[in-house]
Design a protein around this motif. Structure first.
Motif, mmCIF file in Angstrom:
data_model
loop_
_atom_site.group_PDB
_atom_site.id
_atom_site.type_symbol
_atom_site.label_atom_id
_atom_site.label_comp_id
_atom_site.label_asym_id
_atom_site.label_seq_id
_atom_site.Cartn_x
_atom_site.Cartn_y
_atom_site.Cartn_z
ATOM 1 N N ILE A 42 27.110 -9.965 -83.896
ATOM 2 C CA ILE A 42 28.252 -9.894 -82.615
ATOM 3 C C ILE A 42 28.287 -11.547 -82.110
ATOM 4 N N SER A 43 29.587 -11.937 -82.392
ATOM 5 C CA SER A 43 29.466 -13.469 -81.846
ATOM 6 C C SER A 43 30.129 -13.378 -80.306
ATOM 7 N N GLY A 44 30.955 -12.476 -80.061
ATOM 8 C CA GLY A 44 31.527 -12.509 -78.616
ATOM 9 C C GLY A 44 32.449 -11.183 -78.366
ATOM 10 N N VAL A 45 32.610 -10.891 -76.940
ATOM 11 C CA VAL A 45 33.260 -9.852 -76.623
ATOM 12 C C VAL A 45 34.448 -10.350 -75.592
ATOM 13 N N LEU A 46 35.655 -9.634 -75.651
ATOM 14 C CA LEU A 46 36.557 -9.805 -74.488
ATOM 15 C C LEU A 46 36.699 -8.309 -73.926
ATOM 16 N N PHE A 47 36.520 -8.292 -72.625
ATOM 17 C CA PHE A 47 36.370 -7.117 -72.139
ATOM 18 C C PHE A 47 37.164 -7.085 -70.785
ATOM 19 N N ILE A 48 38.177 -6.148 -70.777
ATOM 20 C CA ILE A 48 39.077 -6.011 -69.558
ATOM 21 C C ILE A 48 39.058 -4.667 -69.031
ATOM 22 N N LYS A 49 38.104 -4.586 -68.032
ATOM 23 C CA LYS A 49 37.979 -3.651 -67.107
ATOM 24 C C LYS A 49 39.042 -2.932 -66.492
ATOM 25 N N ASP A 50 39.871 -4.027 -65.918
ATOM 26 C CA ASP A 50 41.062 -3.743 -65.175
ATOM 27 C C ASP A 50 41.645 -5.382 -65.091
ATOM 28 N N LYS A 51 42.973 -5.282 -64.873
ATOM 29 C CA LYS A 51 43.939 -6.637 -64.947
ATOM 30 C C LYS A 51 43.233 -7.684 -63.987
ATOM 31 N N PHE A 81 37.189 -6.243 -77.516
ATOM 32 C CA PHE A 81 37.377 -6.691 -78.975
ATOM 33 C C PHE A 81 36.166 -7.592 -79.182
ATOM 34 N N THR A 82 35.547 -7.416 -80.195
ATOM 35 C CA THR A 82 34.527 -8.146 -80.623
ATOM 36 C C THR A 82 34.542 -9.300 -81.779
ATOM 37 N N ARG A 83 33.895 -10.195 -81.958
ATOM 38 C CA ARG A 83 33.961 -11.311 -82.769
ATOM 39 C C ARG A 83 32.650 -11.081 -83.595
ATOM 40 N N ASN A 84 32.808 -10.598 -84.979
ATOM 41 C CA ASN A 84 31.685 -10.269 -85.661
ATOM 42 C C ASN A 84 31.970 -10.486 -87.051
ATOM 43 N N ALA A 85 30.997 -10.132 -87.869
ATOM 44 C CA ALA A 85 31.144 -10.585 -89.463
ATOM 45 C C ALA A 85 32.575 -9.998 -89.938
ATOM 46 N N LYS A 86 32.878 -8.599 -89.558
ATOM 47 C CA LYS A 86 34.028 -8.405 -90.145
ATOM 48 C C LYS A 86 35.393 -9.116 -89.728
ATOM 49 N N SER A 87 35.310 -9.480 -88.394
ATOM 50 C CA SER A 87 36.333 -10.335 -87.886
ATOM 51 C C SER A 87 36.527 -11.696 -88.781
#
Length: 175
Positions: free
Chosen positions: A47-56, A98-104
């Motif tokens: 896992i290279s990274g994550v975008l997390f949006i709990k609220d706007k 949204f994760t950045r990983n091997a599948k991405s």
């Protein structure tokens, strides 16, 4: 029906709006300009990274602290792409990761392809690469020297630079 802009066009628009005309692109300042919190965390290696949006009001990009700094920069740009491109395209991202990983990186998922194209253009803009290549004219012994030199100057991995140069037609696809 309105046609959506291509990821590379949006990346160029961001660069224009931020008045960025030199390398390396300051990805951290771009992210902060969108009021996105940027941090690192100890993720599994795939896992290279994550975008997390709990609220706007609280978007967050979190990158793998164990990865090389140049890889982290690409991941930051990739996650920024998800924020800019995919929250507006009908994909509901509240409380979604949204994760950045091997599948991405396999090129199978359209949103991952778009995020990679955005990140490549943002960190390695075609126009700036063309300028940089003029500096290497006659100074490099081979393509590997050019890839390495440009990667160092733009602060991206040699793998990312090699792919970018191939996609721009400066290197053969089998390089």
């Amino acid at each position: 029906m309105t046609r959506r802009k291509a990821p590379a066009q949006i990346a160029r628009q961001v660069l224009r709006e931020m008045n960025i005309t030199t390398t390396p692109v300051n990805i951290e300042s771009i992210i902060k300009s969108y009021d996105i919190t940027l941090s690192t965390a100890p993720f599994q290696d795939d896992i290279s990274g994550v975008l997390f949006i709990k609220d706007k009001n609280d978007p967050q990009i979190i990158v793998n602290e164990a990865h090389h700094r140049n890889r982290q920069r690409f991941t930051m740009a990739h996650e920024l792409a998800h924020f800019l491109l995919h929250k507006k395209s009908g994909i509901h991202i509240d409380k979604k990761l949204f994760t950045r990983n091997a599948k991405s990186q396999t090129g199978e998922e359209p949103i991952e392809i778009e995020a990679n194209r955005f990140a490549a253009e943002l960190l390695m803009p075609k126009e700036l690469i063309q300028k940089e290549l003029k500096d290497f004219d006659g100074l490099a012994d081979d393509n590997e020297d050019i890839v390495y030199g440009l990667a160092q100057k733009l602060e991206v991995s040699t793998a990312a630079m090699s792919i970018r140069l191939q996609n721009l037609g400066y290197l053969p696809k089998e390089f």
